[in-house]
Design an enzyme around this catalytic site. Structure first.
Site, PDB file in Angstrom:
ATOM      1  N   LYS A 148      21.159   1.981  63.535  1.00 32.19           N
ATOM      2  CA  LYS A 148      22.177   0.786  64.282  1.00 32.19           C
ATOM      3  C   LYS A 148      23.774   0.918  63.889  1.00 32.19           C
ATOM      4  O   LYS A 148      23.999   0.681  63.188  1.00 32.19           O
ATOM      5  CB  LYS A 148      21.751  -0.638  64.186  1.00 32.19           C
TER       6      LYS A 148
ATOM      7  N   GLU B 226      26.820  -0.542  50.866  1.00 31.14           N
ATOM      8  CA  GLU B 226      28.154   0.245  50.591  1.00 31.14           C
ATOM      9  C   GLU B 226      29.275  -0.838  51.181  1.00 31.14           C
ATOM     10  O   GLU B 226      29.193  -0.723  52.555  1.00 31.14           O
ATOM     11  CB  GLU B 226      28.293   1.513  51.305  1.00 31.14           C
TER      12      GLU B 226
ATOM     13  N   CYS C 158      37.475   1.628  53.497  1.00 31.53           N
ATOM     14  CA  CYS C 158      36.956   0.977  52.653  1.00 31.53           C
ATOM     15  C   CYS C 158      37.553   1.510  51.244  1.00 31.53           C
ATOM     16  O   CYS C 158      37.759   0.594  50.153  1.00 31.53           O
ATOM     17  CB  CYS C 158      35.341   1.091  52.254  1.00 31.53           C
TER      18      CYS C 158
ATOM     19  N   GLU D 172      40.152  -8.247  51.330  1.00 29.55           N
ATOM     20  CA  GLU D 172      40.261  -6.850  52.143  1.00 29.55           C
ATOM     21  C   GLU D 172      40.745  -7.115  53.380  1.00 29.55           C
ATOM     22  O   GLU D 172      40.243  -7.899  54.236  1.00 29.55           O
ATOM     23  CB  GLU D 172      38.616  -6.392  52.332  1.00 29.55           C
TER      24      GLU D 172
HETATM   25  P1  NAD Z   1      30.596  -5.493  59.434  1.00 32.65           P
HETATM   26  O1  NAD Z   1      29.801  -5.887  58.232  1.00 32.65           O
HETATM   27  O2  NAD Z   1      31.005  -6.541  60.303  1.00 32.65           O
HETATM   28  O3  NAD Z   1      29.451  -4.547  60.280  1.00 32.65           O
HETATM   29  C1  NAD Z   1      28.833  -3.535  59.756  1.00 32.65           C
HETATM   30  C2  NAD Z   1      27.535  -3.313  60.448  1.00 32.65           C
HETATM   31  O4  NAD Z   1      26.577  -4.375  60.349  1.00 32.65           O
HETATM   32  C3  NAD Z   1      27.661  -3.151  62.168  1.00 32.65           C
HETATM   33  O5  NAD Z   1      27.007  -2.260  62.549  1.00 32.65           O
HETATM   34  C4  NAD Z   1      27.273  -4.572  62.396  1.00 32.65           C
HETATM   35  O6  NAD Z   1      26.649  -4.737  63.766  1.00 32.65           O
HETATM   36  C5  NAD Z   1      26.196  -4.854  61.489  1.00 32.65           C
HETATM   37  N1  NAD Z   1      25.676  -6.580  61.125  1.00 32.65           N
HETATM   38  C6  NAD Z   1      26.611  -7.210  61.015  1.00 32.65           C
HETATM   39  N2  NAD Z   1      25.890  -8.301  60.810  1.00 32.65           N
HETATM   40  C7  NAD Z   1      24.617  -7.957  60.563  1.00 32.65           C
HETATM   41  C8  NAD Z   1      23.389  -8.596  59.944  1.00 32.65           C
HETATM   42  N3  NAD Z   1      23.411  -9.997  59.765  1.00 32.65           N
HETATM   43  N4  NAD Z   1      22.137  -7.860  59.897  1.00 32.65           N
HETATM   44  C9  NAD Z   1      22.305  -6.594  60.304  1.00 32.65           C
HETATM   45  N5  NAD Z   1      23.339  -5.817  60.607  1.00 32.65           N
HETATM   46  C10 NAD Z   1      24.541  -6.668  60.704  1.00 32.65           C
HETATM   47  O7  NAD Z   1      31.640  -4.344  58.957  1.00 32.65           O
HETATM   48  P2  NAD Z   1      32.667  -3.628  59.821  1.00 32.65           P
HETATM   49  O8  NAD Z   1      33.887  -4.520  60.261  1.00 32.65           O
HETATM   50  O9  NAD Z   1      32.000  -2.714  60.984  1.00 32.65           O
HETATM   51  O10 NAD Z   1      33.174  -2.311  58.925  1.00 32.65           O
HETATM   52  C11 NAD Z   1      34.319  -2.680  58.040  1.00 32.65           C
HETATM   53  C12 NAD Z   1      33.740  -3.028  56.536  1.00 32.65           C
HETATM   54  O11 NAD Z   1      33.021  -1.828  56.279  1.00 32.65           O
HETATM   55  C13 NAD Z   1      34.818  -3.162  55.667  1.00 32.65           C
HETATM   56  O12 NAD Z   1      34.443  -4.322  54.920  1.00 32.65           O
HETATM   57  C14 NAD Z   1      34.780  -1.918  55.027  1.00 32.65           C
HETATM   58  O13 NAD Z   1      35.160  -1.944  53.651  1.00 32.65           O
HETATM   59  C15 NAD Z   1      33.355  -1.671  54.978  1.00 32.65           C
HETATM   60  N6  NAD Z   1      33.139  -0.089  54.709  1.00 32.65           N
HETATM   61  C16 NAD Z   1      32.479   0.371  53.485  1.00 32.65           C
HETATM   62  C17 NAD Z   1      32.089   1.507  53.167  1.00 32.65           C
HETATM   63  C18 NAD Z   1      31.826   2.153  51.835  1.00 32.65           C
HETATM   64  O14 NAD Z   1      31.295   3.130  51.726  1.00 32.65           O
HETATM   65  N7  NAD Z   1      32.025   1.233  50.790  1.00 32.65           N
HETATM   66  C19 NAD Z   1      32.718   2.464  53.912  1.00 32.65           C
HETATM   67  C20 NAD Z   1      33.107   2.038  55.085  1.00 32.65           C
HETATM   68  C21 NAD Z   1      33.223   0.896  55.672  1.00 32.65           C
END
Ligand code: NAD
Length: 503
Positions: free
Chosen positions: A186, A261, A295, A396
């Site tokens: 997804k 992650e 991230c 963040e």
């Molecule tokens: P987000 O958490 O809003 O969404 C990430 C994904 O999770 C999306 O596909 C979203 O639709 C899905 N999602 C959201 N709620 C969910 C739920 N309850 N159940 C299942 N799926 C769900 O994050 P974002 O805004 O898309 O991305 C930014 C974040 O990602 C930042 O906090 C960043 O630090 C983190 N990030 C971490 C890494 C790493 O490797 N540590 C890498 C890249 C980004």
């Protein structure tokens, strides 16, 4: 061979989800829009999948795991398929990069290299597929052969954010496929299209139907039912820590293993014995590359007091020359913020920093960029006079906003660096080998870079300490996240032992 959708025109490209080897619409033909963050055009319509599509995808992935060509394929053949996929990624890298740039606003100058580099994950883990070995245990009992098998888990859910869709997917998918699992992906609701284009390469490579499935949609509607689906054996998630916690709780309700992650507030530590020009570039690469939407952003710049003013001066001058513009142009250095909610969040945090009493040394405002109608740019922004207790130092932001915090000596630098809930990455700028090693040892982060920043490889483990996550991606041991161990006991005794006693 042309396997990808032609470039979009003004009419939005209409995508389909990929389930069980078929291209399908969501129930009732429901779609949502994908906006080009530079032009502001709605350039794609993406299926709004819900429970019905999640059920179909999880069923397809489970079926492909237990029957058909995939589970009977030799590990070598599995690796060869992955190799073919790597070749197709290389052949189609330019197109995939264009899609990422259009969907996400990332720079073409970065994406061309990044998409080509993706192929390495499939080559590396494809090569590992037929080297997953169990052991024969020299067991402490007579007349028994005991050995272990390392077996795949099943259908794995892979949930990915918007900032690096294909890279973060590949970190999960390559080890999972090498280990013999199947996948339901997804992607983020903001950047689904590159994953759907990638599915065409999976199909062209000849993966059996159901091994790779894509459901597109929103966290609550699509992600949650996927995480809780009984046929999903494992969840690999990258995203924010709030969603990560929610995913962890949902998965716990079904006792599923997870890798997470999550976010970061990484310290980039500049000592007074560094090469200043290098450290200035390192600070810029830490926070303004990808418009700070990474991230691993080095969003807290810790600068030793003795060079603080000179360093800030040089950094502000250099960062002030960053060229904002059309991400398609190879000369652009800073692109737009990818999503409207994120754009608002970044500006809100700039206001928070001002309210907290930090000083804006650079930027601090939305930016106007020629040719862009989206209104999604933010000036590269630098705060000085930041204390580590401020929200702009603890939370963040995920945008081009740097908080500079002065420190006195090594001990104080490490104390400030570790004073955060996160532990994803850190940078250290020094010419002293003693200091480089000691600080790297003492900083609680999954990755530490010394005199460099923002380097990743398929060969090197990546993951977070503390609230930045659970588990590791990339590197040899990433495959362990997608395997479980079975112990097999074979009795070779001629006589049956006492059935009432533990053997
Ligand atoms: P987000 O958490 O809003 O969404 C990430 C994904 O999770 C999306 O596909 C979203 O639709 C899905 N999602 C959201 N709620 C969910 C739920 N309850 N159940 C299942 N799926 C769900 O994050 P974002 O805004 O898309 O991305 C930014 C974040 O990602 C930042 O906090 C960043 O630090 C983190 N990030 C971490 C890494 C790493 O490797 N540590 C890498 C890249 C980004």
């Amino acid at each position: 061979m042309t396997v990808l959708t032609p470039k979009s025109s003004l009419t939005p490209v209409k995508y389909k989800a990929y389930i069980g080897g078929e291209w399908v619409e969501a129930a009732g033909g429901a779609t949502f829009e994908s906006e080009d963050p530079f032009s502001g055009d709605i350039w794609a319509l993406v299926p709004r999948c819900g429970k019905a599509e999640v059920d179909a995808a999880a069923d397809a992935a489970h079926k492909a795991f237990v029957s058909g060509a995939w589970p009977t394929m030799t590990a070598t053949a599995r690796g060869q398929l992955m190799h073919r996929l790597g070749d197709l990624i290389l052949q189609n890298a330019e197109h995939l990069a264009e899609i990422e740039v259009r969907d996400n606003g990332k720079l073409m100058a970065e994406m061309l290299g990044q998409v080509k580099y993706l192929a390495q994950w499939y080559y590396y883990f494809g090569g590992l597929a037929d080297k997953i070995e169990g052991a024969v245990i020299p067991i402490d009992k007579p007349s028994v052969l005991n050995y272990t098998r390392r077996e795949p888990l099943g259908a794995c859910a892979m949930i990915v954010p918007w900032n690096s869709p294909l890279l973060l997917l590949s970190w999960k998918l390559a080890p999972a496929l090498a280990a013999g699992n199947t996948a339901v992906v997804k992607p983020s609701e903001f950047t689904s299209c590159s994953t759907l284009e990638f599915a065409k390469l999976i199909e062209a490579a000849g993966f059996p139907p159901g091994v790779f499935n894509v459901v597109t949609g929103f966290g609550a509607e699509t992600g949650e039912p996927l995480v809780s689906h009984p046929k999903i054996a494992k969840v690999a998630f990258t995203g924010g820590d709030a969603s990560g916690k929610r995913v962890y709780q949902t998965a716990a309700g079904h006792l599923k293993p997870v890798t997470l992650e999550l976010g970061g507030k990484s310290p980039n530590i500049v000592f007074d014995d560094c090469v200043i020009d290098d450290a200035v570039k390192g600070a810029v690469s830490g926070i303004f590359a990808a418009s700070g939407q990474t991230c691993i952003a080095g969003s807290r710049l810790l600068v030793q007091q003795s060079i603080h003013d000179e360093f800030v001066d040089r950094l502000v001058k250099f960062a002030g020359t960053a060229k904002l513009g059309d991400p398609r142009l190879m000369t652009t250095q800073v692109g737009p913020i990818t999503t409207r909610p994120q754009h608002k969040k970044v500006l809100d945090y700039i206001a928070v920093g001002q309210q907290e009493g930090a000083t804006i040394a650079l930027g601090g405002k939305p930016a106007e960029v020629e040719g862009s109608r989206s209104g999604l740019f933010v000036q590269p922004s630098i705060f000085t006079g930041v204390s580590n207790r401020m929200r702009i130092a603890q939370e963040e932001i995920f945008g081009p906003v740097l908080s500079i915090i002065p420190f006195k000596d090594e001990d104080e630098a490490v104390a400030i660096a570790n004073d955060t809930i996160y532990g994803l990455a850190a940078g250290v700028w020094t010419q002293s080998i003693r200091r480089a090693i000691n600080v790297s040892n003492n900083v609680r982060a999954g990755t530490v870079w010394v005199n460099t920043y923002r380097a990743v490889s398929y060969m090197s483990p990546f993951g977070g300490y503390k609230n930045s996550g659970i588990g590791r991606e990339s590197g040899l041991h990433a495959i362990d996240e997608y395997l479980q161990t079975k112990s097999v006991w074979i009795n070779t005794a001629l006589e049956t032992p006492n059935p009432f006693a533990l053997r």
